[in-house]
Write a protein that holds these residues in place. Structure first.
Motif, mmCIF file in Angstrom:
data_model
loop_
_atom_site.group_PDB
_atom_site.id
_atom_site.type_symbol
_atom_site.label_atom_id
_atom_site.label_comp_id
_atom_site.label_asym_id
_atom_site.label_seq_id
_atom_site.Cartn_x
_atom_site.Cartn_y
_atom_site.Cartn_z
ATOM 1 N N UNK A 131 0.823 -1.211 0.000
ATOM 2 C CA UNK A 131 0.000 0.000 0.000
ATOM 3 C C UNK A 131 0.859 1.264 0.000
ATOM 4 N N UNK A 157 1.502 1.064 -4.752
ATOM 5 C CA UNK A 157 0.187 1.192 -5.362
ATOM 6 C C UNK A 157 -0.211 2.631 -5.657
ATOM 7 N N UNK A 158 -0.982 2.784 -6.715
ATOM 8 C CA UNK A 158 -1.442 4.117 -7.104
ATOM 9 C C UNK A 158 -2.498 4.600 -6.116
ATOM 10 N N UNK A 159 -2.596 5.903 -5.951
ATOM 11 C CA UNK A 159 -3.636 6.445 -5.084
ATOM 12 C C UNK A 159 -3.067 6.941 -3.770
ATOM 13 N N UNK A 160 -2.017 6.260 -3.310
ATOM 14 C CA UNK A 160 -1.420 6.627 -2.034
ATOM 15 C C UNK A 160 -0.793 8.026 -2.105
ATOM 16 N N UNK A 218 -3.175 10.878 -1.120
ATOM 17 C CA UNK A 218 -3.396 10.952 0.326
ATOM 18 C C UNK A 218 -2.197 11.600 1.005
ATOM 19 N N UNK A 245 -4.698 10.100 -12.456
ATOM 20 C CA UNK A 245 -5.724 9.952 -13.487
ATOM 21 C C UNK A 245 -6.702 11.105 -13.398
ATOM 22 N N UNK A 279 -13.046 9.512 0.716
ATOM 23 C CA UNK A 279 -12.778 8.092 0.536
ATOM 24 C C UNK A 279 -12.407 7.448 1.849
ATOM 25 N N UNK A 285 -14.448 4.590 3.710
ATOM 26 C CA UNK A 285 -13.747 3.358 4.082
ATOM 27 C C UNK A 285 -14.049 2.999 5.535
ATOM 28 N N UNK A 336 -17.689 -3.269 5.292
ATOM 29 C CA UNK A 336 -16.645 -4.243 5.012
ATOM 30 C C UNK A 336 -15.526 -4.178 6.047
ATOM 31 N N UNK A 347 -16.951 -1.657 -3.594
ATOM 32 C CA UNK A 347 -16.533 -0.274 -3.461
ATOM 33 C C UNK A 347 -15.134 -0.195 -2.856
ATOM 34 N N UNK A 348 -14.945 -0.968 -1.810
ATOM 35 C CA UNK A 348 -13.651 -1.010 -1.129
ATOM 36 C C UNK A 348 -12.557 -1.416 -2.111
ATOM 37 N N UNK A 359 -12.207 1.331 -5.196
ATOM 38 C CA UNK A 359 -11.848 2.735 -4.989
ATOM 39 C C UNK A 359 -10.870 2.942 -3.854
ATOM 40 N N UNK A 360 -10.953 2.129 -2.830
ATOM 41 C CA UNK A 360 -10.137 2.406 -1.663
ATOM 42 C C UNK A 360 -8.882 1.559 -1.610
ATOM 43 N N UNK A 392 -5.850 0.389 -2.651
ATOM 44 C CA UNK A 392 -5.028 0.827 -3.773
ATOM 45 C C UNK A 392 -4.489 -0.387 -4.532
ATOM 46 N N UNK A 393 -4.371 -0.231 -5.833
ATOM 47 C CA UNK A 393 -3.786 -1.307 -6.616
ATOM 48 C C UNK A 393 -4.797 -2.260 -7.209
ATOM 49 N N UNK A 443 -7.634 -1.738 -8.363
ATOM 50 C CA UNK A 443 -8.149 -1.179 -9.613
ATOM 51 C C UNK A 443 -7.269 -1.593 -10.811
#
Lengths: 402, 326
Positions: free
Chosen positions: A147, A151-154, A157, A183, A194, A198, A203, B109-110, B113-114, B116-117, B119
């Motif tokens: 993470x 990985x992308x997205x971090x 944040x 993106x 997000x 979360x 979940x 959803x988790x 979107x949440x 990471x990776x 996707x």
């Protein structure tokens, strides 16, 4: 190899650029960048826009200009071009703001610069907010390692996290931020939401439940879901994931709080957003999207910066006239042939300028209230402080005399 | 051994270099002559629909009539991570009810979107599925003669394509491990080529070279470097030399201009613009040399002025022949 240009031509090129930025045809209302930089209540400037439009250069140029006008500035860059980074003394990615040398401090200002290291930012958050034992557990979990590093997205944040930290330190009176080339370049705006979704997601509670004790509140759905998950993921990955989420549980709250605080900070009076674009269809479309999104989120938009605008002075010769005259000169004497070539260059330049005008007018028509500044296309990339100063002068629409 | 997937062309490039345009043109070129090609986008930006001027694409392989020529068929697909996950669950695990339950619990959803990776795993997973799909049964021909992906930008490409390695590392056993291992095998197979679109400017060229190094380090096959929007030299050698040496006499240029009834005052402006043009050409040549010094397969694509329309795409498709014929 680029040959050293003669002095006279160089000067006249600079002159041409000045003309391009100042002789604007009034497609947008203007904006006083220097007033914004000098205003002590401006605390944060965020540069956003799609990739490849000169966002980092714009951020660095603004930061340098503000510093040389007397403010104490920190610029947070995400992924600067190597030579630009070197010119600011950013030789290694160490996540710590370092003073930039060769900045003119005579007005009493200063400039620090840093490059974001997302993994280190993440690690530091974990270490600062968890007990040493728990931190160790998190840092070694394979989910965390993936993470935080690959990985992308971090990055989004962490950029927001770091901005929040720098602002809280209170060492600078202006922080200029470059945003990640993601993106959706506005992913950072979504980070708090997000995180909240979360945390509130069923979940997560589901994953936490076994670690937290008797699962009496769980419904029949639980069995189906965990069975499905172990079928897909395998039992080992599921248990790693549970350990990770459980260890992270206490941290998430803190993350969310800070992310929300940063979001509020972005909406506050002291923040100014600049949307950076190039005068091309795709980039201006993205810019329109950013502008609408910022308005939707009540973020304070200061202006649109259009980089790499081509000189549009016609000198009384239209593209069509130039094109029809060129062949008539092509068989004359030496100067006639040179003039024919120059007319071809002129015609091409006029066509490019007309195309850019069209794209910018379309944007202006749809966003009448958005102020804009233009920076001319420079003959080469910016990779030193002098280049940044030149860009800064164009941003501020200051006559260039060099 | 017969290949287990159809030829896969991954097109990446720094933002602003025109990678979507090039991916579209490559799909047209590959389809020419009665072949069937799938063009995928993975960033949810509906750039393909915009390129071909069709309504936004659903999560469905849809034929784009305008893009076919000589009997070729181009299909387009906007890969969506959420849909891909649900489809994946239904296809591989026959999770009807449980798939829905996962959705209700926010797992979908988790995951998309949440977490990471995930996707990227799903997006590459869908490409994998399309590239291996056969008409009927294991020995039959592939549904598509080629698959083209309009991929994430150069700075992210090695990570995007290599994401399944990370996953394979996380899951030590089980179906996810198997799936991600075979995706990586396809990405590294001789059927796959990663093409990098660049401009002849300093930053895009540097990023391209960095991207190639990263791809090679990951063992991913590098195809062509496609140099987009190469600006032609508009002046002769003689004019270039004169401009470089500052020997152009603006007074004489004024006389020349007047002789064809053009504003003589414009001479200064014209000479300045000429010098700037020559400087840009020099810069472009420098970058071309840098690129060619470290990459073998470099292909120049012409500058299409006045925007990209269908005609321009066909023109680019012709220029991409060397990529098709490999």
């Amino acid at each position: 190899m680029t040959r050293p240009a003669q002095t006279r031509p160089k000067e006249s090129i600079r002159g041409a650029q000045r003309g391009a930025s100042r002789g604007d045809t009034g497609t947008h209302p203007g904006v006083d960048i220097d007033a914004m930089l000098d205003d002590p209540t401006t605390e944060i400037i965020v540069c956003c826009g799609s990739g490849g439009v000169g966002k980092t250069t714009t951020a660095a140029a603004l930061a340098l200009r503000a510093a040389e006008r007397g403010r104490s500035v920190c610029v947070l860059t995400i992924d600067p071009a190597r030579r630009l980074a070197q010119s600011m003394g950013l030789v290694e990615l160490d996540n710590t703001p370092r003073p930039v040398t060769d900045v003119d401090t005579s007005a009493g200002g200063s400039l620090d610069a840093m490059m974001l290291d997302m993994k280190r930012t993440f690690d530091e958050v974990v270490e600062a907010h968890a007990s040493p034992e728990k931190a160790q557990q998190i840092l070694q979990n394979p989910f965390y390692v993936a993470l935080s590093s690959s990985f992308a997205g971090t990055q989004e944040y962490m950029a927001m996290e770091r901005l929040g930290q720098l602002h809280a330190e209170g060492r600078w009176d202006l922080i200029v931020v470059d945003t990640p080339p993601s993106r959706s370049a506005l992913d950072f705006l979504d980070a708090p939401e997000r995180l909240s979704s979360l945390l509130d997601g069923r979940f997560i509670r589901l994953l936490l439940a076994p670690a937290k004790g008797p699962a009496r509140f769980l419904t029949a759905g639980f069995g189906v879901v965990t069975a499905a998950l172990s079928k897909i993921l395998g039992a080992q990955i599921l248990s790693d994931m549970q350990t990770f989420v459980a260890a992270f549980d206490t941290l998430f709250g803190g993350f969310r709080q800070r992310a929300e605080a940063t979001y509020a900070l972005l909406q506050a009076e002291g923040t100014a957003f600049l949307v950076v674009a190039a005068p091309e269809d795709a980039a201006m479309r993205e810019a329109a999207f950013f502008v609408e999104r910022l308005e939707g989120d009540a973020m304070p938009l200061a202006a649109l910066v259009v980089n790499r605008v081509h000189d549009e002075r016609a000198g009384g010769i239209s593209a069509a006239d130039a094109e029809s005259a060129a062949p008539r000169l092509a068989h004359g004497g030496d100067t006639d042939r040179i003039t024919a070539d120059l007319l071809r260059v002129h015609a091409e330049r006029m066509r490019v300028a007309a195309r850019e005008q069209r794209v910018r007018r379309r944007f202006a028509a749809a966003h009448r209230n958005v102020a804009s500044v233009t920076v001319p296309a420079l003959p080469s990339d910016v990779h030193d402080l002098e280049g940044l100063r030149t860009v800064g002068r164009h941003l501020a629409d200051e006559p260039t005399t060099v | 051994m017969a290949p287990s997937s159809t030829p896969l062309h991954i097109v990446t490039g720094k933002g602003g270099t025109g990678k979507t345009t090039v991916a579209g043109a490559l799909a047209i070129a590959l389809a020419s002559g009665g072949r069937r090609v799938l063009l995928c986008e993975v960033e949810g930006r509906q750039e393909i629909a915009r390129l071909f001027d069709v309504p936004p694409l659903p999560y469905e392989e849809r034929r784009i009539n305008a893009a076919g020529r000589d009997g070729g068929q181009v299909y387009a697909l906007a890969v969506d991570a959420e849909e891909a996950l649900l489809e994946y669950l239904a296809m591989y695990y026959r999770l009807g009810r449980a798939g829905k339950a996962l959705d209700k619990f926010g797992v979908i959803d988790f995951a998309t979107t949440i977490a990471p990776g995930v996707r990227d795993v799903l997006l590459t997973g869908k490409v994998y599925e399309a590239a291996r799909r056969r008409e009927n049964g294991p020995e039959s021909p592939f549904v598509y003669d080629a698959v083209v992906v309009d991929a994430p930008p150069t700075g992210r490409i090695a990570r995007f394509l290599g994401v399944n390695d990370d996953v394979a590392g996380l899951a030590k056993v089980g179906p996810i491990k198997n799936q991600s291992t075979s995706i990586m095998a396809m990405m590294r197979s001789p059927q796959t080529k990663v093409h990098l679109v660049t401009l002849l400017e300093e930053m895009p060229v540097q990023e391209t070279l960095d991207g190639i190094a990263e791809l090679r380090a990951e063992g991913l096959p590098v195809g062509h470097v496609l140099v987009n929007m190469v600006r032609p030299a508009l002046v002769s050698e003689a004019t270039r030399t004169a401009l470089e040496h500052g020997t152009v006499d603006t007074a004489e240029v004024s006389v020349s201009l007047a002789s064809v009834s053009l504003a003589p005052d414009a001479a200064d402006l014209l000479v300045d613009a000429g010098i700037a043009h020559v400087q840009r050409q020099d810069l472009q040549n420098d970058q071309a040399q840098t690129l060619r010094a470290s990459v073998d397969d470099v292909l120049d694509l012409p500058l299409v002025s006045d925007g990209v329309d269908l005609g321009a795409l066909f023109e680019l498709a012709d220029a991409l022949e060397p990529v098709v014929n490999r």
